[in-house]
Design an enzyme around this catalytic site. Structure first.
Site, short mmCIF file in Angstrom:
data_model
loop_
_atom_site.label_atom_id
_atom_site.label_comp_id
_atom_site.label_asym_id
_atom_site.label_seq_id
_atom_site.Cartn_x
_atom_site.Cartn_y
_atom_site.Cartn_z
CG ASP A 102 14.98 37.94 43.25
OD1 ASP A 102 14.69 36.93 43.91
OD2 ASP A 102 14.84 39.09 43.68
CB CYS B 111 19.79 18.17 54.80
SG CYS B 111 19.68 19.79 53.99
CB CYS C 211 11.49 34.87 57.13
SG CYS C 211 13.16 35.05 56.49
C1 B12 Z 1 9.89 35.05 47.74
C2 B12 Z 1 11.36 34.99 48.01
C3 B12 Z 1 11.79 35.22 49.33
C4 B12 Z 1 10.82 35.30 50.50
C5 B12 Z 1 10.34 33.86 50.81
C6 B12 Z 1 11.50 32.86 50.89
C7 B12 Z 1 11.14 31.44 50.60
N1 B12 Z 1 11.93 30.54 51.13
O1 B12 Z 1 10.16 31.18 49.92
C8 B12 Z 1 11.69 35.97 51.59
C9 B12 Z 1 11.51 37.47 51.54
C10 B12 Z 1 11.44 35.51 53.01
C11 B12 Z 1 13.09 35.63 51.08
C12 B12 Z 1 14.19 35.58 51.91
C13 B12 Z 1 15.46 35.24 51.47
N2 B12 Z 1 15.86 35.10 50.19
CO1 B12 Z 1 14.63 35.06 48.70
N3 B12 Z 1 13.56 34.76 47.15
C14 B12 Z 1 12.27 34.70 46.98
C15 B12 Z 1 11.94 34.35 45.50
C16 B12 Z 1 11.58 35.65 44.79
C17 B12 Z 1 10.83 33.32 45.31
C18 B12 Z 1 10.99 32.07 46.21
C19 B12 Z 1 9.75 31.21 46.17
O2 B12 Z 1 9.32 30.79 45.11
N4 B12 Z 1 9.16 30.98 47.35
C20 B12 Z 1 7.97 30.17 47.47
C21 B12 Z 1 8.31 28.85 48.16
C22 B12 Z 1 7.09 27.95 48.30
O3 B12 Z 1 9.21 28.21 47.29
P1 B12 Z 1 10.50 27.43 47.85
O4 B12 Z 1 11.25 28.26 48.80
O5 B12 Z 1 11.21 26.93 46.64
O6 B12 Z 1 9.78 26.28 48.65
C23 B12 Z 1 10.18 24.96 48.52
C24 B12 Z 1 10.36 24.25 49.83
O7 B12 Z 1 9.52 24.81 50.79
C25 B12 Z 1 10.05 22.81 49.44
N5 B12 Z 1 9.14 22.08 50.30
C26 B12 Z 1 7.97 22.46 50.82
N6 B12 Z 1 7.44 21.46 51.54
C27 B12 Z 1 8.28 20.41 51.47
C28 B12 Z 1 8.22 19.16 52.01
C29 B12 Z 1 9.26 18.27 51.75
C30 B12 Z 1 9.18 16.92 52.32
C31 B12 Z 1 10.36 18.66 50.94
C32 B12 Z 1 11.49 17.74 50.64
C33 B12 Z 1 10.42 19.96 50.40
C34 B12 Z 1 9.36 20.81 50.66
O8 B12 Z 1 9.40 22.83 48.16
C35 B12 Z 1 9.08 24.16 47.83
C36 B12 Z 1 9.06 24.33 46.35
O9 B12 Z 1 10.37 24.17 45.78
C37 B12 Z 1 13.32 33.77 45.02
C38 B12 Z 1 13.66 34.03 43.56
C39 B12 Z 1 12.89 33.12 42.65
N7 B12 Z 1 12.27 33.67 41.64
O10 B12 Z 1 12.86 31.91 42.86
C40 B12 Z 1 14.34 34.46 45.97
C41 B12 Z 1 15.53 33.64 46.43
C42 B12 Z 1 14.99 32.30 46.86
N8 B12 Z 1 15.99 34.35 47.61
C43 B12 Z 1 17.27 34.28 47.80
C44 B12 Z 1 17.94 34.76 48.95
C45 B12 Z 1 19.44 34.90 48.85
C46 B12 Z 1 17.22 35.06 50.13
C47 B12 Z 1 17.81 35.34 51.52
C48 B12 Z 1 19.01 34.51 51.86
C49 B12 Z 1 18.13 36.86 51.61
C50 B12 Z 1 18.63 37.32 52.97
N9 B12 Z 1 19.89 37.09 53.31
O11 B12 Z 1 17.89 37.93 53.73
C51 B12 Z 1 16.59 35.01 52.43
C52 B12 Z 1 16.58 33.53 52.89
C53 B12 Z 1 15.41 33.17 53.76
C54 B12 Z 1 15.08 31.68 53.66
N10 B12 Z 1 15.44 30.88 54.65
O12 B12 Z 1 14.49 31.26 52.65
C55 B12 Z 1 17.95 33.53 46.66
C56 B12 Z 1 18.35 32.13 47.16
C57 B12 Z 1 19.57 31.57 46.47
C58 B12 Z 1 19.80 30.14 46.88
N11 B12 Z 1 21.06 29.75 46.94
O13 B12 Z 1 18.88 29.40 47.11
C59 B12 Z 1 16.82 33.53 45.55
C60 B12 Z 1 16.78 32.29 44.66
C61 B12 Z 1 17.05 34.80 44.70
C62 B12 Z 1 18.15 34.60 43.68
N12 B12 Z 1 17.83 34.77 42.40
O14 B12 Z 1 19.28 34.32 43.97
N13 B12 Z 1 13.08 35.33 49.75
S1 SF4 Z 2 22.15 23.73 57.96
FE1 SF4 Z 2 20.14 23.25 57.07
S2 SF4 Z 2 20.47 23.31 54.87
FE2 SF4 Z 2 22.52 23.12 55.82
S3 SF4 Z 2 22.90 20.90 55.87
FE3 SF4 Z 2 22.00 21.47 57.84
S4 SF4 Z 2 19.81 21.08 57.52
FE4 SF4 Z 2 20.71 21.17 55.49
S1 SF4 Z 3 14.73 34.65 60.11
FE1 SF4 Z 3 15.11 32.47 60.16
S2 SF4 Z 3 14.44 31.72 58.15
FE2 SF4 Z 3 14.65 33.93 57.96
S3 SF4 Z 3 16.73 34.18 57.16
FE3 SF4 Z 3 16.84 34.37 59.41
S4 SF4 Z 3 17.34 32.32 60.15
FE4 SF4 Z 3 16.65 32.13 58.01
#
Ligand code: B12
Ligand code: SF4
Ligand code: SF4
Length: 375
Positions: free
Chosen positions: A124, A178, A204
């Site tokens: 994380d 998905c 969020c």
């Molecule tokens: C910062 C962070 C947050 C932030 C931002 C979340 C986010 N989605 O970025 C906040 C505080 C909001 C958050 C919330 C949550 N988090 Co958090 N978080 C992190 C952290 C530390 C970094 C994530 C990151 O790099 N974000 C930056 C974005 C840019 O990266 P990304 O999400 O991978 O984005 C991808 C997509 O957007 C995609 N994308 C973008 N554009 C496009 C376009 C196309 C066409 C496609 C196909 C894809 C695509 O590509 C991006 C790069 O991979 C990770 C741990 C880690 N070190 O990875 C935990 C982590 C992601 N979190 C986790 C959890 C559990 C949560 C919550 C569920 C907690 C909760 N219940 O409240 C929520 C879920 C919210 C959500 N819907 O994401 C878990 C997820 C586990 C899993 N199964 O995926 C992690 C991995 C921690 C862990 N070690 O378990 N989190």
């Molecule tokens: S709820 Fe969201 S993540 Fe799950 S299958 Fe549907 S589109 Fe994909």
């Molecule tokens: S606010 Fe929206 S994106 Fe964030 S965890 Fe809840 S349903 Fe997911």
């Protein structure tokens, strides 16, 4: 791998350190859009996050591990109980960072002994893009809610990583399943997805209630409902959860007192009581003031005027963050005349400029009969 299973891990895969593909580009776009909000730590040294080989030049293979924390009830059900606080499933037991990091270290030690090569473990908090790496290692795919979805465990996997200097055989990356589903996009209470697969963290509820240190922005207060720590909506609605299984690790299981805690009782927590209730829990990280701020927003949404007494008491709290949230909560629960009378007394005595502003804004924006049952 038997050693990982014995330590409680539910899935494991190996990938190449260069496997991030487009993830780095998407990460850059996320930062450029300012979608990370105040999470400066996420924006720091982005090259390290975008390429594991920059983080550690010695890395040859990345082992990604998943730890199932499937809840034993539906997190969406509690959202109907407005006088109870909803703590997201991941935070109802012990802190997963502590529980899983220990196991990762044990596994890493075994790996060092078996391979003779150096290792580093991450969960994380390090600059590692865990989700795209887990997809590359075949653990699941990044769904439209941006989290990793597993065909076996649905949305409920914690992720951890072991970087090793050993060359290990790679697993095949998983692909997107998905399809035409859009359930997570539709359910989000704050419209935090500007597009599928993209999250604006600033909207969020997880960010707003955990990472955000200041007052909860006014535009989100009603939508937050009774969510007092994190949010599970987009995870819980995912149809792939029909294959999910209950988590096996007792340390991560929901504690009885955190399943549906009374908002009234939580509002009475002082610092010592907060720390005792959340001992070993991830909730402790945000501290009593930020937590009570969240509880007050939920109290304002509870549609139960008997909770006004809790908000009124907190108008005198030592923390301006708490006092400001108490002002808004009260405005939702008492009649206009009562609120104006309290404001008249409090504003002149209020030392903090932000809380004074909260009073003034709430007075002007408050609907005359918001949530107050007719006499
Ligand atoms: C910062 C962070 C947050 C932030 C931002 C979340 C986010 N989605 O970025 C906040 C505080 C909001 C958050 C919330 C949550 N988090 Co958090 N978080 C992190 C952290 C530390 C970094 C994530 C990151 O790099 N974000 C930056 C974005 C840019 O990266 P990304 O999400 O991978 O984005 C991808 C997509 O957007 C995609 N994308 C973008 N554009 C496009 C376009 C196309 C066409 C496609 C196909 C894809 C695509 O590509 C991006 C790069 O991979 C990770 C741990 C880690 N070190 O990875 C935990 C982590 C992601 N979190 C986790 C959890 C559990 C949560 C919550 C569920 C907690 C909760 N219940 O409240 C929520 C879920 C919210 C959500 N819907 O994401 C878990 C997820 C586990 C899993 N199964 O995926 C992690 C991995 C921690 C862990 N070690 O378990 N989190
Ligand atoms: S709820 Fe969201 S993540 Fe799950 S299958 Fe549907 S589109 Fe994909
Ligand atoms: S606010 Fe929206 S994106 Fe964030 S965890 Fe809840 S349903 Fe997911």
């Amino acid at each position: 791998m038997r050693e990982a299973e014995a330590l409680g891990f539910d899935c494991i895969g190996v990938t190449d350190p260069g496997a991030l593909g487009n993830a780095g580009k998407y990460f850059r776009e996320f930062l450029d859009a300012g979608a990370h909000g105040d999470m400066d730590w996420l924006a720091a040294q982005p090259e390290r996050r975008m390429d594991p080989r920059v983080l550690w030049p010695g890395v040859r293979s990345i082992i990604m591990l998943g730890f199932n924390y499937g809840p034993d009830d539906n997190p969406l059900a509690l959202l109907e109980k407005r006088t109870r606080g909803a703590i997201s499933a991941y935070a109802q037991g012990d802190d997963y960072h502590d529980v899983i990091k220990k196991r990762l270290k044990t596994l890493a030690r075994w790996l060092v002994a078996a391979s003779g090569e150096d290792v580093k473990v991450f969960i994380d908090t390090a600059a590692v893009m865990e989700k795209p790496l887990a997809q590359a290692a075949g653990l699941g795919w990044q769904g439209k809610h941006t989290n990793l979805v597993s065909r076996e465990f649905g949305s409920w996997l914690f992720l951890g990583a072991i970087f090793t200097a050993a060359e290990l055989p790679r697993d095949t990356a998983d692909t997107d399943h998905c399809g035409s589903c859009n359930a997570c996009q539709e359910i989000c209470p704050t419209a935090a997805f500007p597009a599928p697969y993209k999250l604006d963290a600033r909207r969020c509820i997880s960010y707003l209630t955990i990472e955000n240190k200041g007052p909860i922005p006014r535009e989100f207060r009603k939508s937050i409902g009774n969510r007092i720590y994190g949010c599970d909506d987009c995870l819980a609605v995912c149809p792939w959860n029909k294959f999910a299984q209950k988590g096996r690790e007792t340390k991560l299981a929901a504690r009885a007192e955190l399943r549906a805690p009374s908002l009234g009782e939580l509002a009475r927590l002082d610092d010592a009581a907060f720390r005792a209730l959340f001992s070993k829990s991830p909730v402790k990280r945000i501290g009593r003031d930020r937590f009570v701020r969240n509880v007050l927003i939920a109290i304002g949404n509870a549609e139960d005027p008997s909770l006004a007494i809790e908000a009124e008491r907190l108008l005198d709290d030592a923390s301006p963050l708490v006092r400001g949230a108490a002002v808004w909560a009260l405005s939702q629960l008492v009649e206009r005349e009562r609120f104006e009378a309290l404001a008249a007394r409090a504003i002149s005595a209020e030392a903090d400029i932000n809380v004074r502003e909260e009073w003034c804004l709430t007075l002007t924006q408050r609907k005359p009969t918001a949530n107050v049952p007719p006499p």
